[in-house]
Design an enzyme around this catalytic site. Sequence first.
Site, PDB file in Angstrom:
ATOM      1  N   SER A 196      58.716  37.386 -89.067  1.00 53.01           N
ATOM      2  CA  SER A 196      59.856  37.342 -88.174  1.00 53.01           C
ATOM      3  C   SER A 196      59.565  37.808 -86.755  1.00 53.01           C
ATOM      4  O   SER A 196      60.413  37.684 -85.870  1.00 53.01           O
ATOM      5  CB  SER A 196      60.988  38.188 -88.754  1.00 53.01           C
ATOM      6  OG  SER A 196      60.599  39.545 -88.884  1.00 53.01           O
ATOM      7  N   SER A 197      58.359  38.367 -86.497  1.00 51.99           N
ATOM      8  CA  SER A 197      58.025  38.805 -85.135  1.00 51.99           C
ATOM      9  C   SER A 197      57.428  37.650 -84.341  1.00 51.99           C
ATOM     10  O   SER A 197      56.455  37.813 -83.589  1.00 51.99           O
ATOM     11  CB  SER A 197      57.051  39.989 -85.188  1.00 51.99           C
ATOM     12  OG  SER A 197      57.549  41.043 -85.978  1.00 51.99           O
TER      13      SER A 197
ATOM     14  N   ILE B 211      58.065  43.729 -93.090  1.00 47.66           N
ATOM     15  CA  ILE B 211      58.516  44.107 -94.429  1.00 47.66           C
ATOM     16  C   ILE B 211      57.915  43.205 -95.501  1.00 47.66           C
ATOM     17  O   ILE B 211      58.112  43.419 -96.682  1.00 47.66           O
ATOM     18  CB  ILE B 211      60.053  44.111 -94.504  1.00 47.66           C
ATOM     19  CG1 ILE B 211      60.545  44.926 -95.695  1.00 47.66           C
ATOM     20  CG2 ILE B 211      60.593  42.678 -94.568  1.00 47.66           C
ATOM     21  CD1 ILE B 211      62.015  45.171 -95.709  1.00 47.66           C
ATOM     22  N   GLY B 212      57.169  42.179 -95.069  1.00 44.44           N
ATOM     23  CA  GLY B 212      56.527  41.296 -96.033  1.00 44.44           C
ATOM     24  C   GLY B 212      55.461  40.442 -95.370  1.00 44.44           C
ATOM     25  O   GLY B 212      55.022  39.435 -95.924  1.00 44.44           O
ATOM     26  N   GLY B 213      55.078  40.859 -94.158  1.00 42.02           N
ATOM     27  CA  GLY B 213      54.134  40.084 -93.365  1.00 42.02           C
ATOM     28  C   GLY B 213      54.699  39.681 -92.035  1.00 42.02           C
ATOM     29  O   GLY B 213      54.080  38.919 -91.284  1.00 42.02           O
ATOM     30  N   SER B 214      55.880  40.179 -91.690  1.00 43.08           N
ATOM     31  CA  SER B 214      56.617  39.739 -90.498  1.00 43.08           C
ATOM     32  C   SER B 214      55.900  40.000 -89.190  1.00 43.08           C
ATOM     33  O   SER B 214      56.248  39.429 -88.162  1.00 43.08           O
ATOM     34  CB  SER B 214      57.988  40.422 -90.447  1.00 43.08           C
ATOM     35  OG  SER B 214      58.815  39.952 -91.474  1.00 43.08           O
TER      36      SER B 214
ATOM     37  N   LYS C 124      60.512  43.613 -80.002  1.00 42.48           N
ATOM     38  CA  LYS C 124      61.192  42.676 -80.897  1.00 42.48           C
ATOM     39  C   LYS C 124      62.710  42.871 -80.848  1.00 42.48           C
ATOM     40  O   LYS C 124      63.202  43.995 -80.733  1.00 42.48           O
ATOM     41  CB  LYS C 124      60.675  42.894 -82.319  1.00 42.48           C
ATOM     42  CG  LYS C 124      61.154  41.873 -83.341  1.00 42.48           C
ATOM     43  CD  LYS C 124      60.481  42.128 -84.686  1.00 42.48           C
ATOM     44  CE  LYS C 124      60.971  41.174 -85.761  1.00 42.48           C
ATOM     45  NZ  LYS C 124      60.316  41.423 -87.061  1.00 42.48           N
TER      46      LYS C 124
END
Length: 587
Positions: A227-228, A248-251, A152
């Site tokens: 985000s990934s 960090i929240g489901g990324s 990433k």
Amino acid sequence: MSDFVVDFCWDVLEDSRLPLVVCTILVGVLTVYVGRKFYTRQQYKRKVQRKNEERQKALQDVLKSLDTDDKDVQDKRKDILTLTLPQLTQQLKDGQLSAVQVLQAYQEKAIAVHDDLNCVTEPIPDALGRAEELDRAGQRSGLLYGVPVSIKENIDIKGMANTLGLVKYLENYAEEDSVIVRVLKKQGAVPFVKTNVPQTLIDTGCSNPLFGTTLNPRDPTRSPGGSSGGEAALIGGGGSILGIGNDIGGSLRIPAHFCGICGFKPTANRLSKQGYFNCSPGQQGLTGTCGPMARDVDSLVLVMKALLVPDMFQLDPLVPPIPFRQEIYESKKPLKIGYILDWELKMATPALTRAVKVMKDALEKAGHELVPFQPPKSDNAFYDISPKCLLADGGKTIRDRMSGEIADPRLKAVMPYLTMSYFWRKVVGFLLKPISSRFARMQSHRLLRTIYDLWQRLVEREDYVREFLAAWEDAGIDVLLCHAYPIPAFKYKGAPALLELANYTSIFNLLNFPAGVVPVTKVTEEDDRLLDDYTGSDNDIFDRFVRKVTKGAVGMPVAVQCVALPWQEEACLRLMKEVETVCKIQL
């Protein structure tokens, strides 16, 4: 702002009573202001253009180095792409394949996938040299010997920039590899490309003004997640066999679900976090971590075994020296599995609820005990504790990151939520309440004003964790099965960040429980028909909007989420493997 300045100056110029000198000064100020903005914008565009020219040249140089008319080489590359990670590592160790052969097969495929989906930010310059060095050494040691790995964009690779999709960080070159990358290399892996992210990482889509928009490999009109997102799109498209993202929240889990692959978020600090560029450094409460992404659970297990070794514990003493416990993962003892058909938010669409029900029945037939699990009331965690922890600085970090930048349209739409003052939150929340209680509640949390306020929210978080653990103990469960996310991949057109939906994944960052997703089915025609009757819990404008951007997702992958207690990664992965094993529908 610029329109206001122009209008103000024009009003002043129309007032003939003002001295000419004042008018001249105002015209001068306006000229400087507009000129500076124009100059900054042009400089920005030139930097973006220059970076993308360098990027395209680097990709073309790699492609040229792969050019061959040898049919045997071409066939061998195709064969390599069909191998699972365990099969690939075995053939590399046996000498049936060389590291260079495998790297070139995936370089060629990655560029082809990138051409369709725009998922690669840059090739890693020394990948070929590293593969050649491994072949020359001939030792063939390490659990990931010769395996190409995608990384990433915000994870440190020495000499490469971590930008978060921001122009100001184009020269933010990493001085050394992240700990995870260093351990991967010690295990013989070959990092070969970096992958795209949403601007500042805050989105369930994947776009930024620097590298553009990444598309979903199953449907290019839909999001690959964030985000990934670049990682998930590349792996889902067949251009990588193994990737490293962060969450960090489901990324990591949301993109895996959207793209039909597996993704795993460990307990924070089970893997080293040293060496990745965070969008919100210093944030406490929602704990983030790196994790692997791959096509199957066996691959996730292999990379966790490769990373949980003395090299990692020595390079980062903050990581507890707990090696991978194979006996827990391989245990044949039937599991007692809690399952959640929906949180009290009631946002899950029919396909996602069906996936949990199907897996619940299949796991029962496989000999496991499935019991309903009722988590402690989560409203406070979802709407108060999480946003207060995430935005404890009042959005200042994000504002500083975005200073002088051109905001991606998707980020621009959510910026008011991230940076709005408490007064305006209350006003907006009050105005939105009649049409959308969900939107109103998203705006309702009070910003933290003092360190004392922050401490109180962290105490509330600790209390909620204890409540959740108590509910887990009362249920007597080993692991938990629930939705991966409320919806399948959404249409890009007209859809903002949909941050509230991430509550289904961010809850396990708040709790700091290991969690992973496994694809189990696809959206059916019946799921899509039932979506017409979807009302959520309130049938407000937010629920109707969710229905609109989800509609027509027939054939898109659907995953379930598997969860275990902190530091029980092996138990979580075991449930993921059980789910994968009993799942009969092939994506």
